[in-house]
Design an enzyme around this catalytic site. Structure first.
Site, short mmCIF file in Angstrom:
data_model
loop_
_atom_site.label_atom_id
_atom_site.label_comp_id
_atom_site.label_asym_id
_atom_site.label_seq_id
_atom_site.Cartn_x
_atom_site.Cartn_y
_atom_site.Cartn_z
N LYS A 199 37.61 42.54 40.12
CA LYS A 199 38.53 43.30 40.99
C LYS A 199 39.33 44.33 40.19
CE LYS A 199 38.51 39.49 44.20
NZ LYS A 199 39.09 38.22 44.63
N ASP A 209 43.27 40.64 51.61
CA ASP A 209 42.16 39.69 51.78
C ASP A 209 41.91 39.44 53.27
OD1 ASP A 209 40.78 38.86 49.52
OD2 ASP A 209 42.32 37.44 48.90
N GLN A 214 44.47 34.70 44.31
CA GLN A 214 43.09 34.26 44.09
C GLN A 214 42.96 32.76 44.39
OE1 GLN A 214 40.37 36.26 43.20
NE2 GLN A 214 39.16 34.45 43.53
#
Length: 292
Positions: A53, A120, A97
């Site tokens: 990322k 997300d 995460q």
């Protein structure tokens, strides 16, 4: 021969489009979009994903912040850091995460993220907007799957689509998106579905997101079907430098010859998830500018 749905290639195209947009913004004297990432603990796979990322942020010219906490951090302390990110007007979007250590509630952490910065697409507000006329920030992986199908001009309208796996993060939102945007007839299968193959072998479009290596075999797939494999599992492979290789939920070698289109693992949905994350960050940035 099937056509490969090349997520790596499409993600590279998306990144070029975003980079051009960022250059334009900076040329106008505006700041670049800013993505922040929180990672807790030392899970090897998580660090690999986070590195991917960060690399993507650099490629498109985004600013980024990485915060790494020990796995012993308390839930309360982690949420305090999230609240700081929520309040920071220089940060457009951020992710925490997964997975998180057992003593930290994923649900509590997710719901403490501001929906406007939830790139997300995991919060209840963003999840709930999927079926509306004005979706907010889309769940990154399902968004990536839809973008891949769109860019390959795969007809979904009126097709019979089967989603295997009903997780809140992938399968369930994918089912909604294929119904709403794709205008397909959708069957959602999960671990309690009996005789799954009676559904899969009739599917024009088969989307598999379970995390069980080679769950879908050739006898479960219709001739000419479009197959999208979202699952990735690390299995030990001493012949590889890394000591492992990634395999999907679909027995690619035997299923591919029967399909019209199929995603490889790796190189299919994975790169699209990161591309979606970048698209969501740009969207969050634009929404923030609109309200400023």
């Amino acid at each position: 021969m099937p056509q490969i749905l090349d997520g790596k290639k499409v993600a590279a195209e998306i990144k070029q489009e975003i980079a051009a947009k960022v250059n334009e913004l900076v040329a106008q004297g505006k700041r670049a979009p800013h993505l922040a990432i929180i990672i807790v603990g030392d899970d090897g796979a998580s660090h690999t994903y986070v590195n991917g990322k960060i690399k993507a942020c650099k490629e498109v010219g985004f600013d980024f912040t990485l915060m790494h906490f020990a796995k012993t951090i308390s839930e309360e302390k982690l949420i305090k850091h999230i609240e700081q990110f929520n309040a920071d007007t220089d940060i457009d979007g951020f992710i925490v995460q997964l997975p998180l250590p057992e003593h930290i509630s994923v649900e509590k952490v997710t719901e403490s993220i501001s929906a406007e910065k939830d790139v997300d697409g995991f919060t209840n507000q963003n999840f709930g907007s999927i079926g509306s006329q004005t979706p907010l920030l889309m769940p990154a992986t399902p968004f990536g799957v839809m973008e891949l199908l769109n860019r390959y001009k795969i007809e979904t309208k009126g097709k019979y689509c089967v989603v295997v796996g009903a997780s809140r993060l992938v399968g369930a939102p994918l089912g909604i998106l294929m119904t709403q945007q794709g205008q397909a007839t959708v069957t959602l299968c999960h671990k309690y579905t009996e005789n799954i193959s009676q559904y899969t072998k009739n599917a024009d479009i088969l989307l598999v997101a379970v995390g069980k290596p080679h769950l879908v075999t050739a006898d479960m797939v219709k001739e000419g079907a479009v197959v999208v494999d979202v699952g990735t599992t690390r299995i030990d492979d001493p012949t590889r430098k890394s000591g492992f290789r990634l395999v999907g939920d679909v027995d690619y070698e035997n299923v591919a010859p029967k399909t019209s289109y199929i995603t490889p693992v790796p190189g299919g949905v994975g790169p699209m998830t990161i591309a979606s994350l970048l698209m969501n960050t740009l969207r969050a940035y634009e929404m923030l500018l609109e309200t400023a």
